[in-house]
Each structure stands twice: as structure tokens, then as C-alpha cells.
Design a protein around this motif. Structure first.
Motif, mmCIF file in Angstrom:
data_model
loop_
_atom_site.group_PDB
_atom_site.id
_atom_site.type_symbol
_atom_site.label_atom_id
_atom_site.label_comp_id
_atom_site.label_asym_id
_atom_site.label_seq_id
_atom_site.Cartn_x
_atom_site.Cartn_y
_atom_site.Cartn_z
ATOM 1 N N THR A 134 0.720 -1.137 0.042
ATOM 2 C CA THR A 134 -0.038 -0.233 -0.132
ATOM 3 C C THR A 134 0.822 1.213 0.095
ATOM 4 O OG1 THR A 134 -1.678 -1.155 1.411
ATOM 5 C CG2 THR A 134 -2.047 1.069 1.130
ATOM 6 N N PRO A 168 2.131 4.696 0.663
ATOM 7 C CA PRO A 168 1.716 5.755 2.110
ATOM 8 C C PRO A 168 0.754 6.745 1.860
ATOM 9 C CG PRO A 168 4.217 5.593 1.748
ATOM 10 C CD PRO A 168 3.469 4.778 0.414
ATOM 11 N N PRO A 169 -0.103 6.948 2.631
ATOM 12 C CA PRO A 169 -1.095 8.063 2.541
ATOM 13 C C PRO A 169 -0.547 9.253 1.993
ATOM 14 C CG PRO A 169 -1.716 6.887 4.580
ATOM 15 C CD PRO A 169 -0.044 6.392 4.079
ATOM 16 N N ASP A 210 -6.657 12.646 -0.561
ATOM 17 C CA ASP A 210 -5.759 12.233 0.747
ATOM 18 C C ASP A 210 -6.951 11.092 1.562
ATOM 19 O OD1 ASP A 210 -7.640 14.639 0.856
ATOM 20 O OD2 ASP A 210 -7.174 14.786 2.889
ATOM 21 N N SER A 243 -6.842 7.740 -0.100
ATOM 22 C CA SER A 243 -5.648 7.105 0.139
ATOM 23 C C SER A 243 -5.447 6.502 1.616
ATOM 24 C CB SER A 243 -4.423 7.869 -0.240
ATOM 25 O OG SER A 243 -4.202 9.020 0.386
ATOM 26 N N SER A 244 -6.142 7.275 2.184
ATOM 27 C CA SER A 244 -6.120 6.855 3.786
ATOM 28 C C SER A 244 -6.730 5.889 4.066
ATOM 29 C CB SER A 244 -6.418 8.020 4.792
ATOM 30 O OG SER A 244 -7.814 8.426 4.608
ATOM 31 N N GLU A 252 -5.549 1.210 2.694
ATOM 32 C CA GLU A 252 -4.925 0.159 3.502
ATOM 33 C C GLU A 252 -5.890 -0.953 3.625
ATOM 34 O OE1 GLU A 252 -0.995 0.760 4.889
ATOM 35 O OE2 GLU A 252 -2.011 0.144 6.824
ATOM 36 N N PRO A 273 1.734 -3.374 4.430
ATOM 37 C CA PRO A 273 1.038 -1.936 4.843
ATOM 38 C C PRO A 273 2.284 -0.974 5.141
ATOM 39 C CG PRO A 273 0.871 -3.280 6.752
ATOM 40 C CD PRO A 273 1.309 -4.261 5.651
ATOM 41 N N THR A 274 2.078 0.153 4.601
ATOM 42 C CA THR A 274 3.012 1.225 5.095
ATOM 43 C C THR A 274 2.573 2.409 5.793
ATOM 44 O OG1 THR A 274 2.586 2.667 3.072
ATOM 45 C CG2 THR A 274 4.207 0.730 3.019
ATOM 46 N N LYS A 275 1.223 2.545 6.068
ATOM 47 C CA LYS A 275 0.875 3.621 6.897
ATOM 48 C C LYS A 275 1.376 3.665 8.190
ATOM 49 C CE LYS A 275 -4.001 5.497 7.799
ATOM 50 N NZ LYS A 275 -5.499 5.260 7.729
#
Length: 217
Positions: free
Chosen positions: A137, A139-140, A159, A162-163, A166, A182-184
Motif C-alpha cells: 500500500t 503511504p497515504p 488524501d 488514500s488513507s 490500506e 502496509p506502510t501507513k
């Protein structure tokens, strides 16, 4: 007599954050900074990283303003041309949030899942088998993006989409044999356009992907 090493090949299929776009000057980060190159260094001689990043690339959408950005129409010949592959890494979704595509966050996750399954179904793996696929995913996007130069092109609501991407991706990919990363909260976007990685972001992502590869291969 020197013995040749057969390296395990990994394709990194993504957008400008895989290509290495540098928001501070609009150019490409040098090879030694890009996360793909750092990943190659971390993995060592046993692996070979193939960079397949394209600025503006989407998972499944044709862009009415630019040609050749639909990942779904390109991924099959791309993977077959680089075969045999040990792993296919897909990191897309940022461009799919653009207002002109009118997709929900869940729609974007559906498109990425469809793309990943298409990659999985190719015979680009070792001995003509299906390759292993890892979806990352991105980053947001930071909410401040709309106040920068990219805001006019991206449109509103990117935004927020994208948030939530994930959680939707995690849910959809859980029913498949595709790996997920995941990268969030682990890898931030820059403070310039809030939708591209800076030098530190590339380093953090490379380490995160390296650790994931160690656990699945």
C-alpha cells in the motif's frame, strides 16, 4: 574458471514513487537513493531488482489526458519479458485517487487486487509457474497536497481515499494467496507535494520491503 551466479529476479511494478520522482526539483532521484536500488543492495548478489516504475501509472484506469498509464494492459508483457521471476512487487493506488477517475477508495482497492491476480496468473515464475506477488500500500497522501501545484491536477478528496485504501486492500487480499505489506504510519510522504517519497522515505520503504521479503521467500 569463474562460476556464474543465477540471480533471483524481482520486478518492482509501480508509479512515480518506484520511478524515483524527486519533488524538490522535478527530476529523478539518483540510483543510489531510490528504494528499489537500496533494496537491491540489502538483498545482495543473490537477487536482481528490475525497476518498472512509471510516473502517473494507475492500476486499471485509462487516463484521458495521458497515454500508456494503465497498469493492467501492460503488466502481462512486462512480467513475461523479465521472466523467470521470483517475486512481483506491486505498489500502486496514489494516481487512482485522482478526482477525474471518480473511484471510491474501495474501487481502487478492487482494481489493485484485480491487477495483482492478473500478475499471479502469468506464467512468469520459475519453470513457467505462477510467480509470488506482493502488494504494497503506498503511504497515504497528506491533506496539504491540495494546496500545492499537484492539487489542481489531482483534484479533491485524494488524501481521504488514500488513507482508507490500506484497510480495503487488506480485506480483499486476505481471500487470495497474494502477500500484503502496509506502510501507513511507517513510511511518510514528503513535505513538498505530500504525495512523493523523500530520501528518508525511500530508505524506510526499502528496509520495510526487505524485511517482508525475508519472511516470505
Amino acid at each position: 574458471m569463474q562460476t556464474s551466479i543465477t540471480r533471483k529476479r524481482i520486478v518492482c511494478f509501480g508509479d512515480s514513487n518506484t520511478w524515483g520522482f524527486n519533488a524538490s526539483n522535478g527530476e529523478r532521484f539518483p540510483e543510489e537513493i531510490r528504494w528499489t536500488s537500496e533494496l537491491d543492495r540489502l538483498l545482495g548478489e543473490e537477487y536482481q531488482i528490475v525497476e518498472e516504475g512509471l510516473s502517473g501509472r494507475t492500476a486499471v484506469m485509462d487516463d484521458p489526458l495521458f497515454e500508456g498509464l494503465n497498469g493492467s494492459t501492460y503488466i502481462h508483457p512486462c512480467l513475461m519479458s523479465h521472466s523467470p521471476l521470483e517475486l512481483v512487487i506491486i505498489m500502486l493506488g496514489t494516481n487512482d485517487t485522482k478526482e477525474r477517475f471518480s473511484l471510491t477508495s474501495f474501487n481502487i482497492a478492487q482494481g489493485i487486487t484485480r491487477l495483482a491476480l492478473k500478475a499471479k496468473q502469468t506464467l512468469s515464475g520459475p519453470n513457467g509457474q505462477n510467480p509470488r506477488v506482493l502488494v504494497i500500500t503506498p503511504p497515504p497522501i497528506g491533506k496539504e497536497y491540495v494546496q500545492t501545484d499537484v492539487g489542481k491536477s489531482m483534484g479533491k478528496g485524494c488524501d481521504d481515499k488514500s488513507s482508507h485504501l490500506e484497510s480495503h486492500l487488506e480485506e480483499l487480499l486476505a481471500a487470495t494467496d497474494i502477500d500484503f505489506l502496509p506502510t501507513k504510519g511507517k513510511v511518510p510522504m514528503n513535505n513538498i507535494d505530500f504525495m512523493h517519497l523523500d530520501e528518508e522515505g525511500h530508505k524506510l520503504l526499502a528496509k520495510l520491503v526487505f524485511n517482508k521479503i525475508q519472511s516470505i521467500l
